[in-house]
Write a protein that holds these residues in place. Sequence first.
Motif, PDB file in Angstrom:
ATOM      1  N   ILE A  37      30.562  40.308  46.317  1.00 52.97           N
ATOM      2  CA  ILE A  37      30.013  39.318  45.390  1.00 52.97           C
ATOM      3  C   ILE A  37      30.946  39.134  44.201  1.00 52.97           C
ATOM      4  CG2 ILE A  37      28.017  38.736  43.952  1.00 52.97           C
ATOM      5  CD1 ILE A  37      26.445  40.584  46.091  1.00 52.97           C
ATOM      6  N   ALA A  38      31.304  40.218  43.546  1.00 57.58           N
ATOM      7  CA  ALA A  38      32.408  40.184  42.578  1.00 57.58           C
ATOM      8  C   ALA A  38      33.678  40.398  43.398  1.00 57.58           C
ATOM      9  CB  ALA A  38      32.241  41.272  41.526  1.00 57.58           C
TER      10      ALA A  38
ATOM     11  N   SER B  76      39.616  41.042  45.086  1.00 64.19           N
ATOM     12  CA  SER B  76      40.977  40.828  44.609  1.00 64.19           C
ATOM     13  C   SER B  76      41.044  40.851  43.081  1.00 64.19           C
ATOM     14  CB  SER B  76      41.534  39.502  45.129  1.00 64.19           C
ATOM     15  OG  SER B  76      40.874  38.396  44.550  1.00 64.19           O
ATOM     16  N   LYS B  77      39.930  40.554  42.429  1.00 64.99           N
ATOM     17  CA  LYS B  77      39.858  40.578  40.971  1.00 64.99           C
ATOM     18  C   LYS B  77      39.252  41.870  40.442  1.00 64.99           C
ATOM     19  CE  LYS B  77      39.375  35.619  39.900  1.00 64.99           C
ATOM     20  NZ  LYS B  77      39.539  34.992  41.225  1.00 64.99           N
ATOM     21  N   HIS B  78      38.376  42.476  41.229  1.00 69.74           N
ATOM     22  CA  HIS B  78      37.619  43.653  40.778  1.00 69.74           C
ATOM     23  C   HIS B  78      37.622  44.715  41.881  1.00 69.74           C
ATOM     24  CE1 HIS B  78      36.099  41.045  37.568  1.00 69.74           C
ATOM     25  NE2 HIS B  78      35.825  40.158  38.498  1.00 69.74           N
ATOM     26  N   ALA B  79      38.798  45.244  42.171  1.00 68.84           N
ATOM     27  CA  ALA B  79      38.924  46.202  43.273  1.00 68.84           C
ATOM     28  C   ALA B  79      38.061  47.435  43.069  1.00 68.84           C
ATOM     29  CB  ALA B  79      40.390  46.609  43.436  1.00 68.84           C
ATOM     30  N   TRP B  80      37.809  47.804  41.812  1.00 75.43           N
ATOM     31  CA  TRP B  80      37.017  49.003  41.516  1.00 75.43           C
ATOM     32  C   TRP B  80      35.549  48.838  41.901  1.00 75.43           C
ATOM     33  CZ3 TRP B  80      40.078  46.121  38.428  1.00 75.43           C
ATOM     34  CH2 TRP B  80      39.467  45.240  37.512  1.00 75.43           C
ATOM     35  N   PHE B  81      35.113  47.618  42.230  1.00 71.76           N
ATOM     36  CA  PHE B  81      33.751  47.385  42.709  1.00 71.76           C
ATOM     37  C   PHE B  81      33.702  47.218  44.227  1.00 71.76           C
ATOM     38  CE2 PHE B  81      32.996  45.041  38.433  1.00 71.76           C
ATOM     39  CZ  PHE B  81      32.709  46.244  37.794  1.00 71.76           C
ATOM     40  N   MET B  82      34.817  47.472  44.900  1.00 71.29           N
ATOM     41  CA  MET B  82      34.950  47.134  46.311  1.00 71.29           C
ATOM     42  C   MET B  82      33.918  47.817  47.198  1.00 71.29           C
ATOM     43  SD  MET B  82      38.478  46.736  48.394  1.00 71.29           S
ATOM     44  CE  MET B  82      39.028  48.437  48.351  1.00 71.29           C
TER      45      MET B  82
ATOM     46  N   SER C 281      35.378  31.964  48.190  1.00 71.05           N
ATOM     47  CA  SER C 281      36.722  32.531  48.075  1.00 71.05           C
ATOM     48  C   SER C 281      36.784  33.557  46.937  1.00 71.05           C
ATOM     49  CB  SER C 281      37.732  31.389  47.884  1.00 71.05           C
ATOM     50  OG  SER C 281      39.050  31.859  47.894  1.00 71.05           O
ATOM     51  N   SER C 282      37.710  33.374  45.995  1.00 71.23           N
ATOM     52  CA  SER C 282      37.898  34.342  44.917  1.00 71.23           C
ATOM     53  C   SER C 282      37.256  33.882  43.604  1.00 71.23           C
ATOM     54  CB  SER C 282      39.387  34.616  44.698  1.00 71.23           C
ATOM     55  OG  SER C 282      40.057  33.404  44.370  1.00 71.23           O
ATOM     56  N   THR C 283      36.256  33.018  43.696  1.00 70.72           N
ATOM     57  CA  THR C 283      35.573  32.520  42.503  1.00 70.72           C
ATOM     58  C   THR C 283      35.092  33.659  41.621  1.00 70.72           C
ATOM     59  OG1 THR C 283      34.815  30.535  43.668  1.00 70.72           O
ATOM     60  CG2 THR C 283      33.585  31.183  41.700  1.00 70.72           C
ATOM     61  N   GLU C 284      35.340  33.542  40.332  1.00 70.95           N
ATOM     62  CA  GLU C 284      34.842  34.541  39.383  1.00 70.95           C
ATOM     63  C   GLU C 284      33.350  34.301  39.151  1.00 70.95           C
ATOM     64  OE1 GLU C 284      34.209  37.478  37.806  1.00 70.95           O
ATOM     65  OE2 GLU C 284      36.406  37.356  37.588  1.00 70.95           O
TER      66      GLU C 284
ATOM     67  N   PHE D 287      25.585  37.668  36.101  1.00 63.15           N
ATOM     68  CA  PHE D 287      26.224  36.905  37.173  1.00 63.15           C
ATOM     69  C   PHE D 287      25.938  35.417  37.033  1.00 63.15           C
ATOM     70  CE2 PHE D 287      25.867  41.154  38.816  1.00 63.15           C
ATOM     71  CZ  PHE D 287      27.045  41.339  39.512  1.00 63.15           C
ATOM     72  N   LYS D 288      26.940  34.609  37.347  1.00 60.70           N
ATOM     73  CA  LYS D 288      26.774  33.162  37.353  1.00 60.70           C
ATOM     74  C   LYS D 288      26.150  32.676  38.655  1.00 60.70           C
ATOM     75  CE  LYS D 288      31.240  32.792  34.957  1.00 60.70           C
ATOM     76  NZ  LYS D 288      32.610  32.221  35.089  1.00 60.70           N
ATOM     77  N   ILE D 289      26.287  33.472  39.707  1.00 63.40           N
ATOM     78  CA  ILE D 289      25.879  33.088  41.058  1.00 63.40           C
ATOM     79  C   ILE D 289      24.571  33.778  41.430  1.00 63.40           C
ATOM     80  CG2 ILE D 289      27.017  34.975  42.339  1.00 63.40           C
ATOM     81  CD1 ILE D 289      28.160  32.735  44.211  1.00 63.40           C
ATOM     82  N   ILE D 290      23.849  33.222  42.390  1.00 63.53           N
ATOM     83  CA  ILE D 290      22.668  33.911  42.917  1.00 63.53           C
ATOM     84  C   ILE D 290      23.121  35.219  43.538  1.00 63.53           C
ATOM     85  CG2 ILE D 290      20.854  33.842  44.668  1.00 63.53           C
ATOM     86  CD1 ILE D 290      20.729  30.827  44.303  1.00 63.53           C
TER      87      ILE D 290
END
Length: 209
Positions: free
Chosen positions: A76-77, A80-86, A104-107, A124-127
Amino acid sequence: MIVTPVVYCEDDQTLVDAFNHLPRPNMDSNYWSSDELKDLRGRVKTFYITAQGSRCCYCNRHLGTENHRVWDVEHIADRSKHAWFMFTPTNLAAACLDCNTAKSSTEVLTNARRVTYPSGSQHFKIIHPHFNRFADHILRVGQVYLPKTSKGKFTIYKCDLLRFAEKYIEWENRAVDRRFETEVSTVFADGLMAQAAVENIIAQLPNAE
């Protein structure tokens, strides 16, 4: 539906712990695709397909199959931007290929600099399938997705949920045209307008999905 997060088996937890103990600069998001994680990825995908009732976490469509080739494990996050949440269980879900490709890689984090995973929807901006119920943010009428909230609108656009309307209904303008946003934004302006708009949309829809 609020999705239950996966619980890793002992072998998978060992791999997760080894990654999570790395310094953040050494956390490579490409590790997710390594052969070493093949079994872990498969177990995670199977878990979320089942937990979500074979419904995509973004379009909420029932795919009617558990075949792994038609599903993606969704971060969800974005990893590629937040590898520590992988490997964070609440950052994982199952998405259809089209929604995952569109997103895709949307923040999606309201604070892109976070180093600890958020514990609630407001970040979060997304559901978010672990924090939100789809129907609270989006009204789906056949092939049409109408936003009830800003989070719903963000999800509709970033996951290209307008593709269903484009495919099955002859809109006057392309759904991706920004004028479409103005049109659908008026739907929930008041109860009478909402009812009339929804009835009009229903009249346009085919009986089957």
